[in-house]
Design an enzyme around this catalytic site. Sequence first.
Site, PDB file in Angstrom:
ATOM      1  N   SER A 138      93.298 -17.383  36.705  1.00 43.35           N
ATOM      2  CA  SER A 138      92.951 -16.219  37.520  1.00 43.35           C
ATOM      3  C   SER A 138      93.304 -14.961  36.745  1.00 43.35           C
ATOM      4  O   SER A 138      94.173 -14.975  35.864  1.00 43.35           O
ATOM      5  CB  SER A 138      93.728 -16.237  38.838  1.00 43.35           C
ATOM      6  N   TYR A 151     101.150 -16.799  44.098  1.00 41.47           N
ATOM      7  CA  TYR A 151      99.861 -17.157  43.503  1.00 41.47           C
ATOM      8  C   TYR A 151      99.834 -16.809  42.018  1.00 41.47           C
ATOM      9  O   TYR A 151      99.398 -17.610  41.185  1.00 41.47           O
ATOM     10  CB  TYR A 151      98.739 -16.435  44.245  1.00 41.47           C
TER      11      TYR A 151
END
Length: 254
Positions: A138, A151
């Site tokens: 990501s 995350y």
Amino acid sequence: MFSLKNKHAVITGGGSGIGRAISLLFAKQGATIHIIELNADAAQQTADEAIAAGGQAYVYAADISQQQQVLDVFAKINRVDILVNNAGIAHVGNLERTSPDDLDRIYNVNVKGAYNALYAAIPKMKAIGGGAIVNMASIAAWVGITDRFAYSMSKGAIMAMSLSVARDYLADNIRCNTISPARVHTPFVDGFIAKNYPGKEEEIFEKLSKSQPIGRMGKPEEVAALALYLCSDQAGFITGTDYPIDGGFITLNN
């Protein structure tokens, strides 16, 4: 080009969003796809669509955070040429709003889940003389994102794990790369907006879209196309590399 004929591809989280798009494209390009998914009904819908289009697809219901479940699934798959570690979950919150349970939940799925699939897949790749791995990272592994402590931790771990795998298995002809998407328009995004911003869905969707310099969210099919290239023989000289697909978020967002 980019044919996956006669290859067997394992995709985690192939029931929706990016995983679904990857599964359908890989099947279209000739791969036999093996979808590992907690939501077996959603995965079966993906598989049915792939089969209806002339592809071959199999579904395995499993929780990727549980190693024995993952090992049991891979024991049913005779050959693994490709692994796409796509399954993942999110958490909203800074460090102070991340409980130990939150951290463990993210780690168990995003990090340990990827490890479990790698642990099961690599011996099978070694047995056939090589393979290609794509782990979904990501932009959160590259830049600071507000309220994404857990995350971001998990995606930074994916990046480091992937470099380690790429280095350790060079002699086994196993390539390992990562893809770092920015915000991609998936059912997950729609659900996230509806849950956290009720009544403001259109406003928030527009705001999130415009946070990408290119002016829109990505499409699952665009991420799938990149994954296809990285798993194809045409990418045989690429390993240990991350590919942001982010509408300019990392380099142009200033």
